[in-house]
Design an enzyme around this catalytic site. Structure first.
Site, mmCIF file in Angstrom:
data_model
loop_
_atom_site.group_PDB
_atom_site.id
_atom_site.type_symbol
_atom_site.label_atom_id
_atom_site.label_comp_id
_atom_site.label_asym_id
_atom_site.label_seq_id
_atom_site.Cartn_x
_atom_site.Cartn_y
_atom_site.Cartn_z
ATOM 1 N N HIS A 23 9.434 21.409 11.927
ATOM 2 C CA HIS A 23 8.501 20.630 11.117
ATOM 3 C C HIS A 23 8.201 21.312 9.800
ATOM 4 O O HIS A 23 7.506 20.757 8.962
ATOM 5 C CB HIS A 23 7.207 20.395 11.887
ATOM 6 N N LEU A 36 0.833 -1.204 0.000
ATOM 7 C CA LEU A 36 0.000 0.000 0.000
ATOM 8 C C LEU A 36 0.872 1.260 0.000
ATOM 9 O O LEU A 36 0.567 2.236 -0.679
ATOM 10 C CB LEU A 36 -0.945 -0.007 1.217
ATOM 11 N N LYS A 37 1.947 1.201 0.738
ATOM 12 C CA LYS A 37 2.850 2.358 0.786
ATOM 13 C C LYS A 37 3.390 2.670 -0.618
ATOM 14 O O LYS A 37 3.348 3.816 -1.073
ATOM 15 C CB LYS A 37 4.003 2.054 1.736
ATOM 16 N N ASP A 62 17.338 11.739 25.718
ATOM 17 C CA ASP A 62 16.065 12.136 25.110
ATOM 18 C C ASP A 62 14.916 11.310 25.672
ATOM 19 O O ASP A 62 14.982 10.084 25.696
ATOM 20 C CB ASP A 62 16.116 11.911 23.592
HETATM 21 N N1 GLN Z 1 18.346 13.570 19.589
HETATM 22 C C1 GLN Z 1 17.264 13.251 18.743
HETATM 23 C C2 GLN Z 1 17.383 13.993 17.425
HETATM 24 O O1 GLN Z 1 17.825 15.079 17.406
HETATM 25 C C3 GLN Z 1 15.957 13.597 19.375
HETATM 26 C C4 GLN Z 1 14.784 13.310 18.473
HETATM 27 C C5 GLN Z 1 13.445 13.290 19.150
HETATM 28 O O2 GLN Z 1 13.296 13.720 20.254
HETATM 29 N N2 GLN Z 1 12.456 12.809 18.495
HETATM 30 O O3 GLN Z 1 17.011 13.509 16.393
#
Ligand code: GLN
Ligand code: ZN
Length: 793
Positions: free
Chosen positions: A728, A26-27, A633
């Protein structure tokens, strides 16, 4: 043995199946259509073939209640919005059947420039890469507590609903023409409204129910007229904390349906938890069947079977639809036999806990998996086999499936005792964890003083979140290395060069705290999972994250240990390139846990703590190698919040404890950073405070710093980098914009607290965007430093 004759078994449902195709067909079809390489009919043809294959597979495996309308080209919530004509004005729909391109505009924005590939871990938490030209896409958010994301319907004051898509009926008929009498699936109206978002502040989506129900009735009527005897209505909102108006809406809805279509049978499903306080409401609804998630909430079976009226068909969701483990079938037979006996085999059905959408398709494709691990797993196809085996045994035909039952019991037993799962060294370390291990040497104020002395950073220090663009060269080199076409040596040289060049560039533009760029990492969770004992990886184990984005979550099957340092060599190489500090860069335990398929034989909290111990070792090794700043993170801490409020504290307690366990083994002079790339902090600010990281970077640019309010009212004492650059979007923010955002931050926080950084990692962006944006970001920091100096004069 013929398990596919329904005579010899309790009816079996799947509730829904993966849509993506065993080889991600599908992708490929979607991307080809979106890029203009193929036309609509080619896409629709592949979609039809995937549906036909799904139906055929279920039939062959003996599934009796085969679903239809569980397929979607993008998302089933979007399908529902389109079905009822809830299409925001901006998409220019004026009535009649909704064109495919309108549908995709809602999903991706019009002229959406989807990047050819992007890192699954970033996508997995719902970032909308490349949706910023033309009309924007609808918002996207997590589907309950899964990593599937749905498109958020929008409602306006005076919202009207009208039947705008015949998809549900078409797919029912399509199946029928192929010889399958299916049970169509619809997202129930109450959950649909509750998942949507009112565009006007005073508007309560539930107030639109009266206008919505006739559209549903029309769909049900057409389904019934086409021959459907049963319809599956998904109302997963039933596992949430519901207020009285919502319960009333459920009563109104199902009363309305029963009145309008007295002959149509509705199987009302809920999943991802127990009915709890909504149990009596659900049992009182005039529906023919009720599905229960007995994996998450096995305890509700006793109460439901005691209280349910005799005629109600109970769908027993006993095979885990959310996880990849093989069931212990003999144990299930023992547990369910009394229920089946009491209610009669025509008043029970056997089902997965939820739709099989959330598991990979077929384990048989995994030819490289460890044989033991493989013998403990079941993907969608294997789960269908489990369902029919169980249903056969429960109908009293155990002999017909004796081999399968025995194999299932033996696998469960082997897993319980396997040395691959149970590592006494890990158990001993876990037992030796003390509360002191979760506390830094001194409180933040003292650490901060030592760290200021050590680093001598300017006010408003600048940094980035970790990754730099994963260009097509980087991805190509990785792929070539993976295929064995690029030697280890050549690949390593390539990565070193990328890293060194990125560090040089960061120095040139004057960033204060540098990163190595993460070029060697395929994904922020996978990279660590591949180096830890206890994790397995699949080749084809894809599950849908959103639209055409699929992820292949690691499978955490055993006790976690770290055989060797994971990041130290890369950190050392990077630090040798520069005198400025390079942050050690790690993924936190809660994020690794939340983005994996997790073992079901120990509590999540225990698995998390094991990962934390492994990361703690890495932190210690980085510190010993000389790393002065280490970032851990925790992108997924918030999304792991349980669905019900009552369960939040317990989760946050162990999540915070795990973070502290991995972060607290360092000296006061070592600065611990963390990063969280989302927005809603109000609910969890106390937990974030309790994590006690020296510096946290967060996503704030799109909210224009409003998200900082949670930190302000909480009086968050540690340092914060509120994101000033929306990563983004391909748009390059100006110096003025970012300086203004920083000025806003200074109104809310003391200047000494503030760091300057983008919202998140830069891996999905292009260098052409990143370069000017970061140059501007540094200039904005300089401007603020000037303002601060002048204010001090
Ligand atoms: N250190 C990761 C990056 O910069 C953090 C990404 C995340 O928090 N989604 O890609
Ligand atoms: Zn992030």
């Amino acid at each position: 043995m013929n398990v596919s004759s329904s005579a010899g078994m309790v009816p079996v449902s799947t509730l829904g199946t993966p849509r993506i195709g065993p080889r991600r067909e599908l992708k490929a079809a979607l991307e080809s259509y979106w890029s203009g390489r193929t036309d609509q009919s080619a896409l629709l043809d592949i979609a039809a073939r995937l549906r036909a294959a799904n139906w055929a597979r279920q039939k062959a495996l003996g599934v009796t209640n085969i679903p239809s309308n569980d397929f979607s080209l993008y998302d089933h919530v979007l399908d529902t919005a389109v079905m009822v004509g809830a299409i925001p004005e901006a998409y220019g729909w004026t009535g009649g059947p909704v064109p495919l391109d309108t549908y995709f505009a809602m999903a991706r924005g019009s002229e959406g420039d989807e990047p050819a590939s992007c890192a699954p871990a970033i996508c997995a938490h719902g970032h909308d890469h490349g949706r910023h030209t033309g009309v924007p896409a609808l918002e996207m958010t997590k589907w309950f507590d899964t990593n599937y994301h749905y498109m958020v319907p929008e409602f306006v004051t005076g919202q009207r609903f009208t039947l705008a898509s015949s998809k549900a009926v078409d797919e029912y008929r399509e199946a029928k023409a192929l010889g399958y009498d299916t049970r169509p699936v619809l997202l129930g109206p109450v959950t649909f409204l509750k998942l949507g978002k009112a565009k006007q502040p005073g508007l309560d989506p539930l107030s639109l129910l009266g206008d919505l129900l006739p559209v549903y009735v029309e769909v049900l009527r057409r389904l019934s007229a086409s021959g459907a005897e049963w319809v599956q209505m998904d109302e997963p909102c039933l596992v949430l904390d519901l207020d009285e108006p919502t319960r009333a809406a459920l009563r109104e809805t199902y009363g309305f349906f029963a009145h309008a279509l007295p002959k149509l049978k509705i199987m009302l499903t809920s999943y991802f938890g127990g009915l709890s306080a909504n149990l009596d409401t659900a049992l009182a609804l005039p529906v023919a069947g009720l599905h229960l998630d007995l994996v998450r909430a096995p305890e509700q079976l006793a109460e439901v079977s005691a209280k349910a009226r005799a005629g109600l068909v109970l769908s027993l969701g006993v095979i885990d639809g959310r996880n990849v483990w093989r069931a212990d079938l003999p144990k299930l037979v023992d547990a369910l036999a009394p229920v089946v006996r009491r209610r009669g085999i025509d008043h029970v059905q056997i089902a997965p806990s939820c739709s099989l959408l959330h598991v990979p398709i077929d384990l048989a494709q995994e030819t490289a998996l460890d044989a033991d691990v493989k013998s403990w797993l079941a993907f969608a196809v294997q789960k269908m086999e489990e369902l029919t085996t169980l249903a056969t045994a429960l109908a009293g035909n155990s002999e017909a499936v004796a081999d399968r039952l025995a194999a299932s019991g033996a696998a469960a037993q082997a897993r319980r005792t396997s040395a691959k799962v149970h590592n006494p060294v890990v158990a001993a370390r876990m037992a030796a964890v003390t509360p002191e291990m979760t506390r830094r040497g001194s409180p933040f104020a003292q650490r901060a003083a030592v760290q200021r002395q050590r680093f001598g950073l300017p006010a408003f220090p600048t940094t980035t979140i970790g990754s730099f663009p994963q260009t097509s060269e980087v991805r190509k080199a990785r792929a070539a290395h993976g295929r064995g076409e690029l030697s280890d040596r050549a690949y390593e040289d390539f990565l070193r060069e990328e890293t060194a060049a990125t560090i040089r560039w960061q120095e040139e533009i004057g960033l204060d705290v540098l990163v190595h760029g993460e070029f060697e990492r395929n994904d922020m969770v996978q990279y660590f999972g591949e180096q830890l004992a206890g994790f397995a990886f699949t080749r084809h184990g894809w599950v849908q994250s959103y639209g055409s984005r699929y992820v292949r979550p690691p499978i955490l099957f055993g006790d976690v240990a770290r055989p060797a340092p994971m990041t130290v060599e890369w950190w050392r190489y990077a630090q040798d390139c520069t005198d400025r500090p390079i942050k050690g860069m790690l993924t936190g335990p809660v994020t690794i846990l939340n983005w994996s398929f997790v073992r079901d034989d120990v509590p999540r909290s225990l698995a998390c703590r094991q990962i934390a111990l492994a990361i703690r070792d890495e932190v210690a090794d980085l510190e010993a190698a000389g790393a002065a700043m280490i970032q851990i993170d925790e992108a997924a801490i918030r999304e792991g919040l349980p669905l019900r409020r009552a369960d939040w504290d317990a989760y946050l307690d162990w999540a915070v404890e795990s973070f502290r366990l991995c972060a607290s083994g360092v000296s006061n002079a070592t600065q611990i950073h963390t990063h969280m790339c989302y927005s809603e902090f109000n609910d969890i600010i106390a937990a974030i405070g309790a994590m006690d990281a020296d510096v946290i970077s967060i996503e704030t640019s799109r909210s224009k710093m409003e998200l900082l309010d949670a930190f302000v009212s909480y009086r968050y004492p540690n340092e914060i980098g509120p994101g000033v650059y929306d990563i983004h979007s391909p748009r390059v923010p100006t110096v003025e914009e970012m300086a203004e955002l920083l000025a806003k931050a200074t109104q809310r926080l003391v200047p000494e607290q503030i760091w300057v950084n983008p919202d998140c990692g830069l891996k999905t962006r292009k260098w052409e965007e990143v370069r000017p944006a970061l140059v501007n970001m540094v200039a904005a920091a300089h401007r603020l430093r000037g303002d601060l100096a002048r204010a001090a004069e």
